[in-house]
Design a protein around this motif. Structure first.
Motif, PDB file in Angstrom:
ATOM      1  N   THR A 126       1.251  -0.764  -0.471  1.00  0.00           N
ATOM      2  CA  THR A 126      -0.052   0.422  -0.130  1.00  0.00           C
ATOM      3  C   THR A 126       0.956   1.652  -0.040  1.00  0.00           C
ATOM      4  N   PHE A 186       1.820   6.947   0.003  1.00  0.00           N
ATOM      5  CA  PHE A 186       1.544   5.610  -1.017  1.00  0.00           C
ATOM      6  C   PHE A 186       0.222   6.846  -1.803  1.00  0.00           C
ATOM      7  N   SER A 242      -1.420   1.041  -5.854  1.00  0.00           N
ATOM      8  CA  SER A 242      -2.683   0.956  -4.076  1.00  0.00           C
ATOM      9  C   SER A 242      -3.379  -1.135  -4.481  1.00  0.00           C
TER      10      SER A 242
END
Length: 178
Positions: free
Chosen positions: A6, A20, A25
């Motif tokens: 992530t 992130f 993701s």
């Protein structure tokens, strides 16, 4: 410790800060952070039927960030997606990024949000352009319990999926229109 999938390991800015990226993701399914709880045979059959009808084509949920005691997900529900009535065992704070949704008698749009306490049953219906929400939870892992316990209840959900699925094929996230 943050789920390595992530975050962008090359973007670490030192202790106490992590970056992130949406593009890298993982999906919520890939992280395994949400467990479907309390299933009976009818529910399992109903969920299987909904999946076969295209349930997964009506939504995209990514885990943007997670660590013990915290998670942030991005969910895109396409127009009219039949989100089943459900609960989670963790509080959740929702922020609408783009699009609209109907929550009870309220229509909410970009910049609006709502809080759902742990164990509170809810559902919402995405508007004609769909809806994108950020989901903030004080837990990394949580459950989902569907309130639809019978095959007829799941058949209604599946009928909506079959009706909406052709439109979903060409939909883009409402934030793309900006």
């Amino acid at each position: 410790m943050t789920n390595a999938a992530t975050r962008d390991p090359s973007a670490s800015a030192g202790p106490g800060m992590e970056i992130f990226r949406f593009a890298s993701s993982p999906t919520l399914d890939e992280t395994g952070h949400m467990e479907v709880a309390d299933l009976n045979e009818d529910m399992q059959a109903g969920i299987s039927g909904a999946l076969e009808a295209g349930f997964a084509e009506g939504n995209a949920v990514k885990t943007l960030f997670s660590r013990p005691g915290f998670s942030l997900t991005h969910a895109w529900f396409k127009s009219g997606f039949p989100l089943p009535l459900h609960t989670h065992n963790a509080d959740c704070l929702y922020y609408i990024v783009a699009g609209t949704l109907q929550l009870g008698t309220e229509t909410l749009g970009a910049g609006d949000g709502f809080f759902i306490g742990a164990g509170k049953a809810y559902r919402y219906t995405p508007g004609p352009e769909g809806v994108e929400v950020l989901e903030f939870r004080g837990e990394e892992s949580f459950d989902i319990k569907f309130m639809a316990k019978t095959l007829p209840a799941w058949a209604k959900i599946t009928d909506v999926i079959k009706e909406r699925r052709p439109a979903w094929a060409t939909e883009t996230p409402p934030s793309a229109a900006r």
